[in-house]
Design an enzyme around this catalytic site. Structure first.
Site, PDB file in Angstrom:
ATOM      1  CG  ASN A 106      47.755  40.588  40.950  1.00 24.99           C
ATOM      2  OD1 ASN A 106      46.767  40.116  40.375  1.00 24.99           O
ATOM      3  ND2 ASN A 106      47.648  41.456  41.957  1.00 24.99           N
ATOM      4  CG  PHE A 110      38.589  37.646  40.006  1.00 24.26           C
ATOM      5  CD1 PHE A 110      39.412  38.285  40.928  1.00 24.26           C
ATOM      6  CD2 PHE A 110      37.373  38.248  39.698  1.00 24.26           C
ATOM      7  CE1 PHE A 110      39.031  39.482  41.528  1.00 24.26           C
ATOM      8  CE2 PHE A 110      36.977  39.440  40.280  1.00 24.26           C
ATOM      9  CZ  PHE A 110      37.817  40.070  41.195  1.00 24.26           C
ATOM     10  CB  SER A 169      40.030  42.907  40.773  1.00 25.99           C
ATOM     11  OG  SER A 169      40.976  42.437  39.831  1.00 25.99           O
ATOM     12  CG  ASN A 171      44.378  42.381  37.290  1.00 22.07           C
ATOM     13  OD1 ASN A 171      44.956  43.206  36.605  1.00 22.07           O
ATOM     14  ND2 ASN A 171      44.770  42.060  38.514  1.00 22.07           N
ATOM     15  CB  THR A 172      37.574  41.332  36.357  1.00 20.24           C
ATOM     16  OG1 THR A 172      38.221  40.202  36.932  1.00 20.24           O
ATOM     17  CG2 THR A 172      36.255  40.916  35.736  1.00 20.24           C
ATOM     18  CE  LYS A 207      41.064  44.381  48.532  1.00 21.16           C
ATOM     19  NZ  LYS A 207      41.808  43.124  48.698  1.00 21.16           N
ATOM     20  CG  ASN A 236      41.919  45.196  44.899  1.00 19.47           C
ATOM     21  OD1 ASN A 236      43.023  44.695  44.663  1.00 19.47           O
ATOM     22  ND2 ASN A 236      40.795  44.527  44.793  1.00 19.47           N
TER      23      ASN A 236
HETATM   24  C1  LIG Z   1      49.163  38.226  43.779  1.00 22.19           C
HETATM   25  C2  LIG Z   1      48.003  38.999  44.341  1.00 22.19           C
HETATM   26  C3  LIG Z   1      46.714  38.555  44.148  1.00 22.19           C
HETATM   27  C4  LIG Z   1      45.617  39.266  44.673  1.00 22.19           C
HETATM   28  N1  LIG Z   1      44.354  38.804  44.504  1.00 22.19           N
HETATM   29  C5  LIG Z   1      43.317  39.461  45.065  1.00 22.19           C
HETATM   30  C6  LIG Z   1      42.004  38.947  44.982  1.00 22.19           C
HETATM   31  O1  LIG Z   1      41.763  37.868  44.445  1.00 22.19           O
HETATM   32  N2  LIG Z   1      41.011  39.680  45.534  1.00 22.19           N
HETATM   33  C7  LIG Z   1      41.219  40.858  46.182  1.00 22.19           C
HETATM   34  O2  LIG Z   1      40.272  41.470  46.673  1.00 22.19           O
HETATM   35  N3  LIG Z   1      42.465  41.364  46.280  1.00 22.19           N
HETATM   36  C8  LIG Z   1      43.501  40.676  45.756  1.00 22.19           C
HETATM   37  N4  LIG Z   1      44.763  41.187  45.884  1.00 22.19           N
HETATM   38  C9  LIG Z   1      44.966  42.502  46.556  1.00 22.19           C
HETATM   39  C10 LIG Z   1      45.293  42.348  48.039  1.00 22.19           C
HETATM   40  O3  LIG Z   1      44.243  41.760  48.749  1.00 22.19           O
HETATM   41  C11 LIG Z   1      45.606  43.722  48.664  1.00 22.19           C
HETATM   42  O4  LIG Z   1      44.458  44.531  48.576  1.00 22.19           O
HETATM   43  C12 LIG Z   1      46.749  44.429  47.956  1.00 22.19           C
HETATM   44  O5  LIG Z   1      47.741  43.517  47.567  1.00 22.19           O
HETATM   45  C13 LIG Z   1      47.407  45.489  48.847  1.00 22.19           C
HETATM   46  O6  LIG Z   1      47.975  44.895  49.996  1.00 22.19           O
HETATM   47  P1  LIG Z   1      49.555  44.579  50.107  1.00 22.19           P
HETATM   48  O7  LIG Z   1      50.276  45.817  49.684  1.00 22.19           O
HETATM   49  O8  LIG Z   1      49.769  44.224  51.555  1.00 22.19           O
HETATM   50  O9  LIG Z   1      49.817  43.423  49.206  1.00 22.19           O
HETATM   51  C14 LIG Z   1      45.867  40.473  45.376  1.00 22.19           C
HETATM   52  C15 LIG Z   1      47.176  40.921  45.568  1.00 22.19           C
HETATM   53  C16 LIG Z   1      48.244  40.204  45.075  1.00 22.19           C
HETATM   54  C17 LIG Z   1      49.643  40.688  45.310  1.00 22.19           C
END
Ligand SMILES: Cc1cc2nc3c(=O)[nH]c(=O)nc-3n(C[C@H](O)[C@H](O)[C@H](O)COP(=O)(O)O)c2cc1C
Length: 346
Positions: A106, A110, A169, A171-172, A207, A236
């Site tokens: 992704n 934000f 993140s 992406n910022t 995080k 993350n």
């Molecule tokens: C579509 C998507 C959006 C996410 N948005 C955020 C976010 O806004 N803030 C954040 O701290 N992590 C965000 N994450 C990261 C997740 O919180 C997590 O750290 C990461 O996906 C690893 O866990 P997973 O393998 O179980 O998905 C996002 C992940 C995905 C897939």
């Protein structure tokens, strides 16, 4: 039931499928009943958890469905990332699903409705008894990232059981620079001073990303210890791409999550647990898709575990499945409670 739902949602692009899931969780009757077992209960950072499995940040960005997520079995929910002002995020398409690899990339950036909308949803907090984390981040066009975090802390403090500072993140632009020693110290100092006069001291987590070198993690640990930060969320999404992944995935920019992140996030978790030996709380996240995966993170030092991607691939029954499996694993290892397993594999 899950299979029908998942197959239906796969007909849509990942972002639309996500929006439909949020609507269903908000409006459809919840037919799943949370599985409970005494051996999964935990007391962490002064908070009581029915089980260690939490919804990771990014799923409930606007705090719309935390009640429903607790009803289907999550032991806690981390809402956000919320920013001060509403924000569209990056151009679409910006979420990519790789079913075979159980992975997601992704680059949302934000996207959220801003902190005022977020707070208006938190009035539903009254009947929500599971711990609620609030994950905060700056607006993309912010003149001063630190000011954004402090502003957000002041807004969300009274509603949160814990607050997560998202500096990871991918992406910022420039966000991850906050992980550098000097920048991070400035940020942490400002945060600590902004909450020192609050009536109640609530746990603050940071995080982090899984793409740094060992020295950088050691710097983070030093600062977390120096300023008595409650703990770290590890981790993350990653910007690295394993050579075994499909070409498609190699080429898409953004943060990779799901199965391919599991080992990488575990390495960092273990490293940090070895360095800290339980002096700070670690929340393990990245690639968890079964009770066995969650248990592995707990044995590597995670007091709590979060997931996101596997929920998108497997559906809502996953959480009860994971918790049932955890109960068996705890028993098999001769522990009375999941808390006894924390760090037992290190
Ligand atoms: C579509 C998507 C959006 C996410 N948005 C955020 C976010 O806004 N803030 C954040 O701290 N992590 C965000 N994450 C990261 C997740 O919180 C997590 O750290 C990461 O996906 C690893 O866990 P997973 O393998 O179980 O998905 C996002 C992940 C995905 C897939």
């Amino acid at each position: 039931m899950d299979k029908i739902l998942i197959n239906l949602l796969r007909q849509f692009n990942p972002e639309t499928a996500h929006n439909i899931s949020i609507k269903l969780l908000k409006h459809a009757p919840i037919l799943i009943k949370a599985y409970k077992d005494k051996s999964l209960e935990l007391d962490i950072a002064g908070l009581k958890f029915a089980n260690p499995i939490g919804m990771a940040a990014g799923f409930d960005k606007n705090a719309e469905v935390f009640n429903s997520l607790a009803k289907i079995g999550f032991g806690f929910v981390e809402c956000g990332t919320v920013t001060p002002k509403p924000q569209f995020g990056n151009p679409k398409p910006r979420v990519f699903r790789y079913i075979e690899d159980e992975a997601i990339i992704n680059r949302l950036g934000f996207n959220n409705k801003g902190v005022n909308n977020f707070l208006s949803n938190l009035v539903n907090r009254n009947n929500f008894y599971s711990p609620l984390g609030i994950n905060i981040g700056p607006n993309k066009d912010s003149k001063n990232f630190v000011d954004d975090y402090i502003n957000l802390i002041n807004h969300v403090y009274e509603y949160a059981d814990y607050i997560t500072i998202n500096i990871s993140s991918p992406n910022t632009e420039n966000l991850r620079k906050l992980q550098n020693k000097n920048e991070l110290e400035e940020l942490i100092k400002s945060i600590v001073s902004s909450i020192k006069d609050k009536d109640k001291q609530k746990p603050i987590f940071i995080k982090i990303n899984p793409d740094e070198n060992i020295e950088s993690y050691k710097d983070i640990i030093d600062l977390v210890n120096k300023y008595s930060i409650a703990g770290l969320v590890i981790s993350n999404t990653t910007i690295q791409r394993d050579r075994n992944l499909t070409n498609e995935m190699q080429n898409e920019t953004g943060g990779l999550s799901g199965k391919p992140l599991f080992n990488q996030a575990n390495k960092i978790l273990e490293l940090i647990y070895r360095e800290t030996q339980g002096s700070i709380i670690l929340i393990g996240v990245g690639g968890v898709s079964s009770g066995h995966d969650a248990y592995q993170k707990i044995k590597l030092g995670a007091s709590l575990v979060q997931l996101y991607s596997a929920f998108a691939f497997q559906g809502p029954s996953l959480i009860n499945r994971i918790n049932k499996e955890l109960v068996q694993l705890v028993k098999k290892d001769g522990f009375n409670s999941i808390s006894e397993a924390i760090g037992s594999g290190v």
